[in-house]
Write a protein that holds these residues in place. Structure first.
Motif, mmCIF file in Angstrom:
data_model
loop_
_atom_site.group_PDB
_atom_site.id
_atom_site.type_symbol
_atom_site.label_atom_id
_atom_site.label_comp_id
_atom_site.label_asym_id
_atom_site.label_seq_id
_atom_site.Cartn_x
_atom_site.Cartn_y
_atom_site.Cartn_z
ATOM 1 N N ASP A 74 0.803 -1.224 0.000
ATOM 2 C CA ASP A 74 0.000 0.000 0.000
ATOM 3 C C ASP A 74 0.834 1.271 0.000
ATOM 4 N N LYS A 75 2.107 1.146 0.372
ATOM 5 C CA LYS A 75 2.950 2.328 0.496
ATOM 6 C C LYS A 75 3.776 2.575 -0.763
ATOM 7 N N LYS A 76 4.117 3.833 -1.007
ATOM 8 C CA LYS A 76 4.993 4.180 -2.126
ATOM 9 C C LYS A 76 6.437 4.221 -1.615
ATOM 10 N N ILE A 77 6.992 3.038 -1.405
ATOM 11 C CA ILE A 77 8.374 2.960 -0.963
ATOM 12 C C ILE A 77 9.290 2.963 -2.189
ATOM 13 N N GLN A 78 10.617 3.091 -1.960
ATOM 14 C CA GLN A 78 11.562 3.196 -3.076
ATOM 15 C C GLN A 78 11.466 2.015 -4.021
ATOM 16 N N ARG A 79 11.196 0.842 -3.486
ATOM 17 C CA ARG A 79 11.130 -0.356 -4.316
ATOM 18 C C ARG A 79 10.203 -1.366 -3.655
ATOM 19 N N GLN A 80 9.358 -2.016 -4.457
ATOM 20 C CA GLN A 80 8.525 -3.093 -3.942
ATOM 21 C C GLN A 80 9.355 -4.383 -3.977
ATOM 22 N N PRO A 81 9.727 -4.914 -2.806
ATOM 23 C CA PRO A 81 10.573 -6.108 -2.812
ATOM 24 C C PRO A 81 9.794 -7.372 -3.131
ATOM 25 N N SER A 82 10.500 -8.367 -3.648
ATOM 26 C CA SER A 82 9.931 -9.706 -3.681
ATOM 27 C C SER A 82 9.858 -10.183 -2.233
ATOM 28 N N VAL A 83 8.948 -11.103 -1.941
ATOM 29 C CA VAL A 83 8.746 -11.511 -0.544
ATOM 30 C C VAL A 83 8.721 -13.029 -0.408
ATOM 31 N N ILE A 99 -0.636 -15.716 -1.203
ATOM 32 C CA ILE A 99 -0.844 -15.695 -2.660
ATOM 33 C C ILE A 99 -1.540 -14.403 -3.079
ATOM 34 N N GLN A 100 -2.521 -13.973 -2.309
ATOM 35 C CA GLN A 100 -3.253 -12.748 -2.634
ATOM 36 C C GLN A 100 -2.351 -11.512 -2.582
ATOM 37 N N LEU A 101 -1.311 -11.578 -1.756
ATOM 38 C CA LEU A 101 -0.388 -10.456 -1.609
ATOM 39 C C LEU A 101 0.819 -10.567 -2.545
ATOM 40 N N SER A 102 0.744 -11.505 -3.485
ATOM 41 C CA SER A 102 1.817 -11.711 -4.481
ATOM 42 C C SER A 102 3.145 -12.085 -3.831
ATOM 43 N N VAL A 103 3.062 -12.899 -2.775
ATOM 44 C CA VAL A 103 4.274 -13.414 -2.140
ATOM 45 C C VAL A 103 4.854 -14.498 -3.041
ATOM 46 N N VAL A 104 6.173 -14.452 -3.245
ATOM 47 C CA VAL A 104 6.809 -15.359 -4.200
ATOM 48 C C VAL A 104 6.949 -16.769 -3.638
ATOM 49 N N GLU A 105 7.349 -16.881 -2.356
ATOM 50 C CA GLU A 105 7.572 -18.198 -1.746
ATOM 51 C C GLU A 105 6.957 -18.235 -0.353
ATOM 52 N N TYR A 106 6.551 -19.422 0.044
ATOM 53 C CA TYR A 106 5.985 -19.631 1.380
ATOM 54 C C TYR A 106 6.685 -20.857 1.957
ATOM 55 N N LEU A 107 7.528 -20.640 2.967
ATOM 56 C CA LEU A 107 8.333 -21.730 3.532
ATOM 57 C C LEU A 107 7.866 -22.089 4.933
ATOM 58 N N LEU A 108 8.052 -23.354 5.275
ATOM 59 C CA LEU A 108 7.756 -23.818 6.630
ATOM 60 C C LEU A 108 9.042 -23.966 7.420
ATOM 61 N N GLU A 121 16.941 -17.628 -4.475
ATOM 62 C CA GLU A 121 17.322 -17.486 -5.885
ATOM 63 C C GLU A 121 16.095 -17.365 -6.780
ATOM 64 N N ASN A 122 15.068 -18.170 -6.496
ATOM 65 C CA ASN A 122 13.831 -18.109 -7.284
ATOM 66 C C ASN A 122 13.121 -16.765 -7.114
ATOM 67 N N ALA A 123 13.099 -16.280 -5.877
ATOM 68 C CA ALA A 123 12.410 -15.020 -5.591
ATOM 69 C C ALA A 123 13.120 -13.845 -6.247
ATOM 70 N N LEU A 124 14.447 -13.856 -6.205
ATOM 71 C CA LEU A 124 15.213 -12.778 -6.840
ATOM 72 C C LEU A 124 15.017 -12.781 -8.355
ATOM 73 N N LYS A 125 15.003 -13.981 -8.941
ATOM 74 C CA LYS A 125 14.790 -14.093 -10.380
ATOM 75 C C LYS A 125 13.399 -13.590 -10.768
ATOM 76 N N ALA A 126 12.389 -13.976 -9.988
ATOM 77 C CA ALA A 126 11.020 -13.526 -10.269
ATOM 78 C C ALA A 126 10.921 -12.006 -10.147
ATOM 79 N N GLY A 127 11.601 -11.450 -9.140
ATOM 80 C CA GLY A 127 11.592 -9.998 -8.962
ATOM 81 C C GLY A 127 12.224 -9.270 -10.121
#
Length: 267
Positions: A74-83, A99-108, A121-127
């Motif tokens: 919701d905020k206008k920060i310098q960059r929207q990070p992958s999460v 998933i609704q918040l466009s999170v790249v990975e969900y780990l347990l 590595e996957n999250a950085l590539k997707a970003g």
């Protein structure tokens, strides 16, 4: 060039420092690994520093990981990070919200070293892919995109003319020259091109050259005079005049405004 940053947010010191050590070895100095013990500290960092990737625990006192991601979006920060979100509980509701918040990975928890690194590595590539798509969309000329989308409907002479422009973008290109190459007289070729592309040939050439100029302005540090030459303009003065007519600003202003925005890391 600004440094690249990964932010770890976890209220458990052992977990936070463990992930930091793993990623510092993996990054080998290519990324700065920052940590925050809560959502408030994380937001302060995100508002000050462009972050490529945020790894956050979901369950934290105060601001949860999901709430933190929601605030970032919701905020206008310098960059929207992958999460990447990490949870000690395999609750479907968490995964759904992630998933609704466009999170790249969900780990347990506990995530193995290999799984953590693979996810990073996957999250950085997707970003990077999303950033490139956004960058190209922002820079693209809508009228050129419309012509590209209608490529299948173009006649062979018009398609050949467009291909010729692509291959000779650094040269001066005249209608008569191209009409001769596609074996049509100038008047007929001009009418055919305008009918199929909704703009005359000289405007198409100008737009395509300026598109190339914009790419060079943002992806290189070449002087504007050299960029003018590489796009077939003999004088910088005319190049600047044409650029301002189409973009509403000078080439130098365009470079500065785009690099100070979300595309600041393009090299």
């Amino acid at each position: 060039m600004r440094s690249r940053t990964i932010l770890i947010v976890d209220d458990e010191p052992r977990s936070r420092e463990g992930m930091k050590k793993i990623l510092e070895v993996w990054a080998a100095g290519h990324y700065e690994i920052l940590t925050a013990s809560n959502g408030i500290s994380a937001m302060e960092i995100l508002e000050e520093i462009p972050v490529e990737l945020m790894i956050s625990d979901i369950r934290m006192p105060g601001i949860s990981g999901l709430s933190l991601v929601s605030q970032i979006r919701d905020k206008k920060i310098q960059r929207q990070p992958s999460v990447i979100l990490i949870s000690g509980h395999a609750e479907f509701e968490y995964a759904q919200q992630a998933i609704q918040l466009s999170v790249v990975e969900y780990l347990l928890k506990p995530a193995s070293r290999e799984k953590l690194i693979t996810s990073v590595e996957n999250a950085l590539k997707a970003g990077e892919e999303q950033e490139h798509i956004g960058f190209m969309r922002k820079m693209a000329d809508p009228q050129l995109m419309a012509i590209r989308d209608e490529d299948a409907a173009l006649s062979d002479p018009v398609r050949q003319a467009i291909d010729y422009v692509e291959m000779h973008i650094e040269e001066a290109i005249s209608l008569q020259e191209v009409a001769g190459l596609v074996h049509l007289n100038g008047s007929y070729f001009s009418s055919l091109f305008k009918e199929q592309c909704q703009m005359n040939f000289s405007e198409y050439v100008a737009r395509r050259k300026l598109q190339k100029a914009k790419e060079l302005l943002l992806k290189t540090n070449l002087p504007i005079a050299e960029i003018a030459s590489l796009t077939g303009y003999q004088t910088v003065k005319y190049f600047n005049k044409l650029f301002k007519e189409y973009e509403g600003m000078s080439p130098g202003q365009y470079r500065s405004s785009m690099r100070n925005g979300t595309e600041a890391n393009i090299q």
